[in-house]
Design a protein around this motif. Structure first.
Motif, PDB file in Angstrom:
ATOM      1  N   LYS A 151       1.643   4.683  11.788  1.00  0.00           N
ATOM      2  CA  LYS A 151       2.028   5.458  13.327  1.00  0.00           C
ATOM      3  C   LYS A 151       3.593   5.783  12.989  1.00  0.00           C
ATOM      4  CE  LYS A 151      -1.468   4.755  15.892  1.00  0.00           C
ATOM      5  NZ  LYS A 151      -2.139   5.970  16.255  1.00  0.00           N
ATOM      6  N   ALA A 196      -5.500  -1.013  17.166  1.00  0.00           N
ATOM      7  CA  ALA A 196      -4.801  -2.440  16.669  1.00  0.00           C
ATOM      8  C   ALA A 196      -3.399  -1.694  16.215  1.00  0.00           C
ATOM      9  CB  ALA A 196      -5.635  -2.865  15.657  1.00  0.00           C
ATOM     10  N   ARG A 197      -3.569  -0.569  15.698  1.00  0.00           N
ATOM     11  CA  ARG A 197      -2.421   0.254  15.306  1.00  0.00           C
ATOM     12  C   ARG A 197      -1.395   0.620  16.258  1.00  0.00           C
ATOM     13  NH1 ARG A 197      -4.545   4.454  10.180  1.00  0.00           N
ATOM     14  NH2 ARG A 197      -4.692   2.771   8.703  1.00  0.00           N
ATOM     15  N   GLN A 226      -5.415  10.324   4.235  1.00  0.00           N
ATOM     16  CA  GLN A 226      -6.183   9.550   4.862  1.00  0.00           C
ATOM     17  C   GLN A 226      -6.202   9.248   6.391  1.00  0.00           C
ATOM     18  OE1 GLN A 226      -6.390   6.207   6.143  1.00  0.00           O
ATOM     19  NE2 GLN A 226      -8.628   6.354   6.104  1.00  0.00           N
ATOM     20  N   ARG A 263     -15.743   1.233  14.203  1.00  0.00           N
ATOM     21  CA  ARG A 263     -14.700   0.717  13.313  1.00  0.00           C
ATOM     22  C   ARG A 263     -13.100   1.419  13.257  1.00  0.00           C
ATOM     23  NH1 ARG A 263     -18.511  -1.368   8.393  1.00  0.00           N
ATOM     24  NH2 ARG A 263     -19.707  -3.040   9.587  1.00  0.00           N
ATOM     25  N   TYR A 264     -13.545   2.699  13.234  1.00  0.00           N
ATOM     26  CA  TYR A 264     -12.149   3.461  13.142  1.00  0.00           C
ATOM     27  C   TYR A 264     -11.400   3.290  14.558  1.00  0.00           C
ATOM     28  CZ  TYR A 264      -9.274   7.516  13.139  1.00  0.00           C
ATOM     29  OH  TYR A 264      -8.095   8.591  13.441  1.00  0.00           O
ATOM     30  N   CYS A 311       3.669  -0.635  12.555  1.00  0.00           N
ATOM     31  CA  CYS A 311       2.887  -0.163  11.784  1.00  0.00           C
ATOM     32  C   CYS A 311       3.503   1.218  11.039  1.00  0.00           C
ATOM     33  CB  CYS A 311       1.559   0.377  12.705  1.00  0.00           C
ATOM     34  SG  CYS A 311       0.434   1.385  11.902  1.00  0.00           S
ATOM     35  N   GLU A 341       0.779  -1.295   0.094  1.00  0.00           N
ATOM     36  CA  GLU A 341       0.021   0.081  -0.043  1.00  0.00           C
ATOM     37  C   GLU A 341       0.855   1.304  -0.082  1.00  0.00           C
ATOM     38  OE1 GLU A 341      -3.652   2.232   2.561  1.00  0.00           O
ATOM     39  OE2 GLU A 341      -2.934  -0.013   3.270  1.00  0.00           O
ATOM     40  N   GLU A 385     -11.608   0.832  16.586  1.00  0.00           N
ATOM     41  CA  GLU A 385     -11.080  -0.780  16.712  1.00  0.00           C
ATOM     42  C   GLU A 385      -9.629  -0.845  15.722  1.00  0.00           C
ATOM     43  OE1 GLU A 385     -14.182  -2.840  14.962  1.00  0.00           O
ATOM     44  OE2 GLU A 385     -15.133  -3.044  16.718  1.00  0.00           O
ATOM     45  N   GLN A 386      -9.641   0.018  14.463  1.00  0.00           N
ATOM     46  CA  GLN A 386      -8.567  -0.027  13.727  1.00  0.00           C
ATOM     47  C   GLN A 386      -7.224   0.695  14.443  1.00  0.00           C
ATOM     48  OE1 GLN A 386      -8.655   1.545   9.303  1.00  0.00           O
ATOM     49  NE2 GLN A 386      -7.647   3.436  10.748  1.00  0.00           N
ATOM     50  N   GLU A 387      -7.669   2.035  15.003  1.00  0.00           N
ATOM     51  CA  GLU A 387      -6.519   2.815  15.772  1.00  0.00           C
ATOM     52  C   GLU A 387      -6.002   2.139  16.993  1.00  0.00           C
ATOM     53  OE1 GLU A 387      -5.190   5.681  14.260  1.00  0.00           O
ATOM     54  OE2 GLU A 387      -6.236   4.616  12.632  1.00  0.00           O
ATOM     55  N   PRO A 421     -10.090  10.427   8.151  1.00  0.00           N
ATOM     56  CA  PRO A 421     -10.410   9.033   7.772  1.00  0.00           C
ATOM     57  C   PRO A 421     -11.827   9.055   7.038  1.00  0.00           C
ATOM     58  CG  PRO A 421     -10.603   9.316  10.154  1.00  0.00           C
ATOM     59  CD  PRO A 421      -9.691  10.470   9.566  1.00  0.00           C
TER      60      PRO A 421
END
Length: 341
Positions: free
Chosen positions: A130, A118-119, A89, A111-112, A127, A83, A114-116, A93
């Motif tokens: 990050k 995880a990051r 982005q 969901r955002y 990441c 990617e 959850e994504q952050e 987001p």
């Protein structure tokens, strides 16, 4: 994995000094002069993580931005599933995406989060996003040294203060992971509602005796509340400050708002809201443009001209100011002792 953070390669005091030498007598333009260097800095950090064992090719480029981009292009060509980095982005987001309902937007926020989370758990070493955006910690210091006392054009000053700083602050200076996990739990339990959180308007409903939040971008996103808490951190703005202290100081002409003036008479200046002060000594400047050596300013009132001064512990000035106070007291004490002798 690569080390968490390394010294800046492109946004350095030397690079900024070279930019100033190329444009003597001019103010720097943020997006023309400085932002390309920041983008290179972010790309370097991002692809150091993405390329893994192949990152040595990036390291070999040093501060050669063209060579860096060539290495990145070669890597993406041989790794088509990789990617490409795009910081925009990360800043926004949601972007231009439209939402059919408040519930759909709440799901997007969930969901955002959850994504952050995880990051954040992966950290800078695991990441790329990050690693790239966290460079802001160091870059903002160098940008701040250019920004202060009119180093940027007025429009660049405005863009940095009103657009870039708030967005990078949101994604870089975030709360601990556990706090976001708590918010996520409240969302999942139905106790926290983001359905009207996208650019809401706060209105008063006289008939219902309550506040009403409406979101113009989402037609059915309307919520009512009996209590409204404005929990935002107030930004400094001398001209709009309602406190008696600043009102009286302005009324008496003892202070004035700082303005970044353009070198061209045809271009308007920019007032970020900071109090005007002298460079170095930080004496307040009165309505006639004269520095008042009896009053020095620090902290929140300087935000907009300086940055990162929400608390007096940041920056070099508190130590400089304290040293000067001690020096003056020492001179006074010696003078008094000499008079007594």
């Amino acid at each position: 994995l690569p080390s968490a953070m390394r010294p800046l390669t492109f946004v350095t005091p030397q690079a900024v000094a070279e930019l100033r030498m190329k444009r003597p007598g001019e103010k720097l333009n943020l997006e023309r002069d400085l932002w390309p260097l920041f983008e290179l800095e972010m790309e370097l950090q991002y692809y150091r993580v993405l390329m893994g064992n192949e990152r040595s090719k990036l390291e070999a480029c040093g501060s050669d931005g063209s060579a860096l981009r060539q290495v990145i292009d070669d890597y993406l060509r041989t790794h088509p599933s990789a990617e490409r980095f795009d910081y925009r982005q990360a800043l926004d987001p949601a972007g231009e995406r439209s939402f059919k309902s408040g519930e759909e937007f709440t799901t997007f926020v969930e969901r955002y989060m959850e994504q952050e989370i995880a990051r954040a758990r992966l950290g800078q070493g695991g990441c790329g996003i990050k690693a790239a955006t966290d460079v802001w910690y160091e870059v903002r210091k160098e940008l701040g040294s250019v920004l202060q006392f009119g180093g940027l054009t007025p429009e660049s000053h405005r863009k940095l203060i009103e657009y870039y700083f708030p967005r990078f602050k949101r994604i870089v200076f975030g709360p601990p992971i556990i706090n976001i996990e708590k918010l996520l739990a409240l969302v999942r339990a139905g106790l926290l509602d983001f359905s009207v959180a996208r650019n809401p308007q706060v209105l008063t409903n006289e008939a219902g005796g309550c506040f009403e939040l409406q979101c113009a971008e989402i037609p059915d996103a309307v919520r009512q509340a009996e209590i409204l808490v404005d929990a935002r951190y107030p930004s400094a703005h001398l001209l709009r400050d309602a406190s008696p202290l600043y009102r009286n100081l302005q009324r008496r002409g003892l202070v004035r708002a700082y303005e970044n003036r353009s070198l061209s008479p045809d271009i308007s200046g920019y007032c970020p809201g900071a109090i005007d002060m002298t460079e170095g000594s930080h004496f307040v400047v009165d309505g006639e443009g004269i520095g008042n050596e009896d009053i020095s300013v620090i902290g929140i009132p300087t935000e907009g001209n300086l940055i990162g001064n929400k608390t007096i512990a940041r920056g070099d000035y508190p130590g400089v100011w304290a040293t000067e106070v001690i020096r003056q007291l020492g001179c006074r004490e010696r003078a008094l002792q000499g008079a007594l002798i």
